[in-house]
Motif scaffolding. Structure first.
Motif: not given
Length: 445
Positions: A142-163
């Motif tokens: 139910g996230l609406e705010r762009k800053e909430d999505i951006d923050r979550l996205f950055r954390k998932f990107e770091a967790t599921t990246g090439l490392l």
């Protein structure tokens, strides 16, 4: 020794060498993880499909995902707990309910598409994952705010990246040890947990005050089920993270492949665009199905053999007897090989040719075409995945747009558990201002 190192590096990042049906490799020992037995023939695939959940355990086969997804994830559970998790998650992820979210999906695509159609190339993989995260963040949390999505996205990107390729496929890193990749991965997961629990706790309080509270269907189903099934907040967390992580990664991957093929096979895509605008949806959906055949986001489906049924499993899949010899008493990890099954020349004529027409002419059995898995372990969120792909492709068709990509060579790479067109695939959506309305010609180059 050199061959082992070469195979290991190839498995981690450039797995195409294992895809071929010619002179195919029937097994592989991945150092630090498992001996894998690859199966790709319809009879054996059907036998494994029917006995997954009994002889072949999908939850135990997915243990390597546990650091991020958690031990109570629907992906890691077996038997009654797995059935319970699916009972809770399946209704809010159904085909009917996914269609109700189509206007929301269309709005988000409309907001993000201009980033893809600017006068410069952008990273298509990053764009696809971010778009999918925006959609899932809205539908699941139910996230609406762009800053909430951006923050979550950055954390998932770091967790599921090439490392994560290294961490996922080496059990030494599954524990939280200081100054190791596993320790860093655990730190990143804790960052995600803070975001998820900051949604769970107020949502549960809102539900207690008002059982008719306007909460996202998945979150509401998990909170409602807590009293009936007596699970803790960790169960809610694990399954929310699982839907976000698996959904944004695999759907983003499938979307990237769709845009890759739209840019590589411009004539086919142009023709199907015209059919879409005339009201015929079947050709563009056949394009989507051919993308998922040629490039399934996940190339294998690991299954752990029930320890009490190793000898019986050996008789069920005799083609990989050498893998059993290498693996010892516990047996190998049995892996239905989706990519190989989708390129079997006995089933698909000219399997290495991208030909969506095949899905307009024939239907395929579940052991022949299964990009979302099969049987009891079929992807619980597949309806959303297909809908997102359809709406992006349909939007490009509606707006008379085509794709232009910098790399057209088929060179798949691994990013964590999914197979992508490239580490860095750049391109953009292109619109010819001079073409006539109703035409869908593609750009040169």
């Amino acid at each position: 020794m050199l061959s082992t190192v070469r195979d290991y590096i190839a498995w981690l990042y450039w797995p195409r060498r294992f895809f071929s049906m010619r002179g195919k490799q029937s097994w592989l020992k991945v150092p630090g993880w498992e001996t894998l037995a690859f199966i790709d023939q319809p009879g054996e695939l059907e036998a494994v499909r029917k006995q997954t959940g009994d002889m072949f355990l999908g939850g135990q086969g997915n243990t390597f995902l546990g650091m991020v997804l958690g031990s109570q994830s629907v992906f890691l559970l077996d038997h009654d707990r797995h059935k319970m998790a699916r009972r809770i998650l399946a209704p809010p992820l159904s085909h009917t309910l996914s269609r109700q979210f189509q206007p929301v999906i269309d709005d988000i695509i409309a907001e993000e598409l201009p980033k893809l159609s600017v006068n410069r190339n952008i990273n298509i993989g990053t764009w696809s994952r971010y778009l999918t995260m925006r959609i899932l963040g809205k539908m699941v949390l139910g996230l609406e705010r762009k800053e909430d999505i951006d923050r979550l996205f950055r954390k998932f990107e770091a967790t599921t990246g090439l490392l994560a390729n290294i961490v996922s496929y080496c059990s030494y890193f599954w524990e939280d040890r200081r100054l190791t990749p596993g320790g860093y991965a655990a730190y990143l997961v804790r960052q995600i947990d803070r975001e998820i629990y900051s949604v769970i706790h107020p949502a549960r309080e809102s539900y207690r005050d008002n059982p008719e509270a306007d909460l996202p269907p998945v979150l509401l189903a998990l909170i409602r089920g807590q009293k009936e099934y007596q699970y803790d907040d960790g169960f809610i967390r694990d399954n929310l993270v699982s839907l976000l992580a698996a959904g944004y990664d695999t759907t983003g991957c499938a979307l990237s492949w769709s845009l890759f093929w739209a840019g590589k096979e411009t004539g086919i895509f142009a023709r199907f665009c015209r059919a879409w605008r005339k009201g015929d949806e079947k050709p563009l959906k056949a394009f989507r199905d051919e993308v998922l055949r040629y490039c399934p986001p996940v190339e294998i489906l690991p299954r752990r053999i029930d320890p009490e049924k190793v000898s019986e499993a050996r008789s069920v899949i005799p083609s990989v007897s050498e893998a059993f010899n290498q693996a010892g008493e516990q047996g190998p990890m049995v892996c239905p090989f989706v990519h190989r099954a989708h390129h079997n020349p006995d089933i698909y004529q000219n399997p290495d040719r991208f030909d969506p027409q095949r899905f307009l002419q024939h239907s395929h059995r579940v052991q022949e075409y299964f990009p979302f898995g099969t049987g009891r372990r079929i992807c619980v969120g597949m309806h959303y995945g297909k809908l997102i792909m359809d709406r992006v492709l349909g939007t490009l068709a509606d707006r008379n747009m085509a794709m232009k990509i910098r790399k057209r060579r088929f060179q798949p790479v691994r990013r964590n558990v999914s197979i992508w067109p490239a580490f860095f695939l750049y391109g953009r959506a292109w619109k010819d201002k001079e073409r006539k309305q109703g035409e869908c010609q593609s750009p040169a180059g």
